[in-house]
Design an enzyme around this catalytic site. Sequence first.
Site, PDB file in Angstrom:
ATOM      1  N   LYS C 100     -29.042  54.267 -27.740  1.00  0.00           N
ATOM      2  CA  LYS C 100     -27.655  54.335 -27.061  1.00  0.00           C
ATOM      3  C   LYS C 100     -27.144  55.574 -26.357  1.00  0.00           C
ATOM      4  O   LYS C 100     -27.334  56.643 -27.450  1.00  0.00           O
ATOM      5  CB  LYS C 100     -26.754  53.852 -28.184  1.00  0.00           C
ATOM      6  N   SER C 176     -20.211  47.074 -27.485  1.00  0.00           N
ATOM      7  CA  SER C 176     -20.226  47.968 -26.565  1.00  0.00           C
ATOM      8  C   SER C 176     -21.947  48.801 -27.074  1.00  0.00           C
ATOM      9  O   SER C 176     -22.529  49.097 -26.200  1.00  0.00           O
ATOM     10  CB  SER C 176     -20.218  49.576 -26.920  1.00  0.00           C
ATOM     11  N   SER C 200     -19.231  47.202 -32.299  1.00  0.00           N
ATOM     12  CA  SER C 200     -19.845  47.102 -30.730  1.00  0.00           C
ATOM     13  C   SER C 200     -21.697  47.247 -31.910  1.00  0.00           C
ATOM     14  O   SER C 200     -22.519  46.603 -30.518  1.00  0.00           O
ATOM     15  CB  SER C 200     -19.768  49.042 -30.700  1.00  0.00           C
TER      16      SER C 200
END
Lengths: 107, 489, 533
Positions: C100, C176, C200
Site C-alpha cells: 500500500k 482504504s 481499512s
Amino acid sequence: MSEEITPELFARLVELAALELTPEEAEYLRRELNRQLDAIHQLEATPIPEGTPITSHGVPYPRERRAPLRDDRWQPYPNRDALLAQAPETDPEGYVVVPDIPHETLE
Amino acid sequence: MDYEPVIGLEVHAELQTRSKMFCACPVVDLTTAEPNTAVCEVCAAMPGTLPVINERAVDYALRVALALECQIRPVSVFARKNYFYPDLPKGYQISQYELPLAQHGRLWIRTSQGERAVRVRRVHLEEDTGKLTHVQKDGQAYSLVDLNRAGVPLLEIVSEPDMHSVEEVRAYATGLRQLLRYLGVNSGDMEKGVIRFEANVSVRPKGSDRLGTRVEIKNLNSFRALEESVAYEIQRQIAVLEAGGQVEQQTLGWDEARRRTVPQRSKEEAHDYRYFPEPDLPPLQVDEDWLARVRAELPELPHARYRRMRAQYGLSDYEADLLTAEKAVADYFEAVAARAQAQGVPVKTVVNWVTGELFALLNRHGRAADDIPVPAEHLADLLALLHKGALNKQAAQKVLAAMFTQGGTPEALMDALGLRQVSDAGQIQAWVDEVLAAHPAEVQKYLAGKESVLNWLFGQVMRRARGRANPQVVRQALKDALERRRAEP
Amino acid sequence: MTELWQLSALDIARLVRRGEVSAREVTQAVLDHIARVDGAPGRLLEPGQDPAAVHAAEPGVHAFITLTADRALAQADAVDAALARGEDPGPLAGVPFTVKDIFTVEGTPSTAGSRILANFVAPYTATAVARLEQAGAVMLGKVNLDEFTFGSSNESSAFQPSPRNPWDLNRVPGGSSGGSAAAVAAYEGALSVGTDTAGSIRQPAAFCGVVGLKPTYGRVSRYGLIAFASSMDTPGPLTRTAADAALALQIMAGADPHDATAVTLPVPDYLAELEKGVRGLRIGLSPDYFRITRVDPATGEWHTEEVRPEIRAAVEAVAQALADLGAEIVPDVPMPHTRDAIPAYFVISRVEAASNLHRYDGVKYGYRTPDPVADLREMYRKTRGQGFGLQPKLRILMGMYVSAAQYSERYYERALRVRTLIRRDFEAIFDPQGPYRLDALLAPPTPTPAFPVGAVYGDSVLMQYADQLTVAANHAGVPAIAIPAGFDGQGLPLAAQFFAPEFREDILLRLAHAFEQATADAAWRARRPGIVG
C-alpha cells in the site's frame, strides 16, 4: 443539520489549518463538518461512569511488553544528501530555504 | 504607593547527551557545525518516521528533578504541542503537558536577604527546535532553516511566581545554571544558547496577595538580558499603574540595543497549541529502581556543599560562595586542602591561595574555573613548603605562576628558578646557633630524649632562613649542634 | 493447470526454496499477469481530465500507482542467486507482494495517494516491508489507496483512475487498502501489506473476497507507515488464504528499535498454530454487530438498520461450520458501545490526523506551490490548499476544531473516555473469569457488499459508517480478521470477521484456516473474478 461551525468559526479553523480553499471546497467542507458533528453529538447520549480514564494509546504498555528506551549512542546519517534533495529549495551551504517569515524586526 | 514585583521564570536547558532526544543524530555545537549535517529522517520529520526516547535524556532530567527535590511521576506522558513554523519540522513539538516528569520542587537561593527556597512548579522533557536565519538580500527577504538543533533534548524548568526582586531572579538563574553544571547535564555556555530564559513579570501593591496582570518576556539568552529586562519591565509596569493605567497581558521581547521590552508578534494568531497525548510514545514509566540508581549517582549538590564546606573549613559566606560556585573548583579546593592539611598547612592558607593567587592566575590567562592546569597535589605541596618555611611567599608565588604556565613539581621549579635555599654551611650554622640559643627549653627536651622536638627546631631554623636554607644541610647541622651539646656537660 | 501467478505465498516459497521454479519465473509470470489485468495505473490527472474516461480507455483493476518491475526482477534474481550459492533465501523466497502506498520504500515514490507527496522518494524502507524483503519476498510495486488512507472506497486518491473491485469493475474495492485487496483478489501478487485504522484492511478484504488481518496494535512496527491516526494505525497482510496471512504476519511482527509502540512480546509460530483446530473454542455472536445504530440527527432518536440478510446468513453459516468442527457458539453477547465507535472515531482520528498532517508544509519535502507568495504563511496556505484533496482537508479542520482548548473537554476527552468503554466491552467478553469467556467474537465486517463507484463518495458521514462493524477493534487495539464467506446473489463477495483478545492473532488464524479447510470443496471457493480469466 446544525450550524455549529458557523462561517466565522470555519474561517478561523481554515486559517489555523493553513489551508487556502476554493468557495466550492469551503462549502462542501463546512457542510460535512456540521454533518459529522451531528454524528459526534451522539456521544453525549452515552453515559460515562464517574472516574472513567482516557484511552489514548493503542494498547496498554505494562513492563513485560514495553520496548526499552534508546541507548544514547549517536551515528551519522548515511543518506543526508538524499534527504536534503527532497527539499523544494535549498542553498549551496546546505540550508533549507523558505519564504520570508512575518516577524518583528528589532531595530 | 509601594509596589511589589512578582516574577516567575521558565528556564529551557539543553541536555548535553550524545544523541538527540528521539533519534540517533549527534548533538553538535551549533556555533561550529555545518548546516543540516546532524539531521536524519526522524528529526527532519519525514513521513512514517517515529520518535524513540533517549534513555540518558530521561536520566539527566531525573538528576535535575531530584536535585530540585521534586516529586517524580512514576508515569508521565508526552504530548504534542501543535503549531506551524519552519524550525519545527513535524509541525508539533513533542513535550510534556498535563502529566510532566516531575513537580513540586524547590531551589535554594542566597541573596542579601539571606537564604530561601524558590518553589519549582514543574520539570519536563521536550525537544528543541531548529534554527532560523532571516536574510535580506538583493531586495529579497527569505529565511534559512538549519535543523541541526531540531530534536536536541531540552529540559523545561518552571518556577512558581515566587521571586520579588531582580536580585532574586539573578540568584535563581545563576543557581540553576550552577546546579545543571554540577549535575553534568549542561555546560552552562550561555553564549551557545544552551540555557534560555523566559520571565513572567507582574507588579502589585505591596501587601496585596492578588496577582497583577502578567506579561511574558521571551527569548532571553543571557543573565544580563534577563536582569535588565525584568528590571525594565518592573519599572514600566509601576509607571503604567501610577499613571492610572492598566498593564496589558502580552508577550514581549527584549530589545538589547535600546534596552527596553518590545511587543512580539506571536508565532500563531491564536495561542492554542491543541495539546494531546503523543500516540507514538507509550507513557514514560520511571520505577523505584531507576530513581534509586539516579539518586545514588547524584553528586553533593551546590547548596549542601556550600553549607558543609562553610562549616568544615570555617569559611566566610563569601569564600564559601566562591569555592562552591563551580563543582570543579570545589573539588580542587578540597583536594588541595586535604593534602596540605596533612602536611600541617592551615586551611586558611589554602583558602587564601586558591581564591587569591590561583583565581588571579585563571583570570589573567582567561581560563575557565574548571580548567586549572596545576594539579591539586602540586599546589598542596607548594603550600606545605611555604608553611615549613622552605620557601618564602614571594618565591612561592613565582613557583605557582611557573607551575601554572609551564607545569612541574614545586621542588623542581624552585631549582629551575633559582629559588633554592641557602646551602652555605657557615650561614646555616649561624642560623642553627641562633635558634638553639633562643630555645633552651626545647633543647633540653631534646636532650632528655624527646626527639620529635628536632622537627620543630628544624622548622624554626627554616623560618629564620626564610625558606631558602637547604633542609638537608639544616637538619645535619642541627643534629650535629645538638649532639655537641649533649657531649658538653 | 495452475499458473504460477495463481499460487499462494506458501506454495511459491516451497517451490522456490526446493528449486522447482525460480523466483524470476514466478515474478515474471505475475508481472505478465498484471500487464493483462491492471489497465491504467493511478496517476495525477490534468485539470478537467475525467477518471471515468481514463478507466474506460484502459479498463482494468488499476491497483497500482507505481509498478517497480525492474526492482522486482532484480530482487528475484538475488533470491535465485542466493539459492544457487546454497544459502537460505528466506521463508518467503520469491513470493511477489505489493505494498500500500502509505508505506515508505527506499528509492520508490511514496505518495500516500496525495498530490502533496507525489514527488516524495523516501530514503528509508518501512520496517514491515523491509522484513518481508529480507525474508526473500519480491516487491512488485506500490498500490493505490484513499488519500492518506482517508476513506472506504479508494475514490479519494489523487491518483486516478482509482482501483476497481475485480469482481465487478463498476464497484469500489473498498478502502482504504483498496489497491491491496483488489491486487490480491486479482492475483496481482500473493499478498499485500495494508493498514487498518478503522477497518481499512478488513473492509476492502471483505469487498474483494480475500483474507485481511488487522493485528493487535503494537504487534507490527509502524515505522515507515505514513501516519493517519497514530494510536490506531495497524499494518497487516491481505492474502488469499489464512495460511499465507499466518506466514506474512510471522515475518512482519515483532519489536522494532525504531517504534516505541511495537511490543516486545515473542512472536508465536503462527503456521504451527494453524493446525490446532477449533474444537472447544468459545465463539460469541453479538446482536450489536448485526445492525448499524446511530442517532438520527433530524429527530435525535436512535435509528437502527439491520445488516443485509445475505450477510447475516453468511456469518451464521460460518458459525455453523465452526460448531460442526467442535467450537462452542455463544449467542447474545452484549457489545453495548459498538454504536459509539464511529462518533468516537470521528473525534480521535481527526485530532491525530490533523497533527500528523502538520508536517506537510512545503518546506522539507513534497509539494510546494509554484505560485508566487508574499510570505511564509501564504506559501503554507497555497501548498496545503493545492496539495491536499478534500478528505485530508476535512479531517484537518475537524481535528482543529475538536481539539481546540475550549472544545477539547467536550469532544476529544469525552471520546477518549468512550474509547475506554469500548475497550471494556472487549475485556468483558474475553475475560477468562467473566460470564462469556470467549476466545473470539464472530461478526460481519461490513453492513453491505461492495457498493458502486460514486454511490457513497462525497457523503463523508455515510462513508464513515461503512466502518462501524470494524472500528471498535482499532479503539481497543485488539486483533481482527476478515475472511471470505461466500457470494451474494449478484456475485459479490460476502465475508465474516473475527475479533480476538489482544495479541491472540493465533486464534484468528486458526478459525480462518479451519473454516477455509471445512469449505474447501464448496462451489463458491472455485470462483474467480471474471477479469482474471
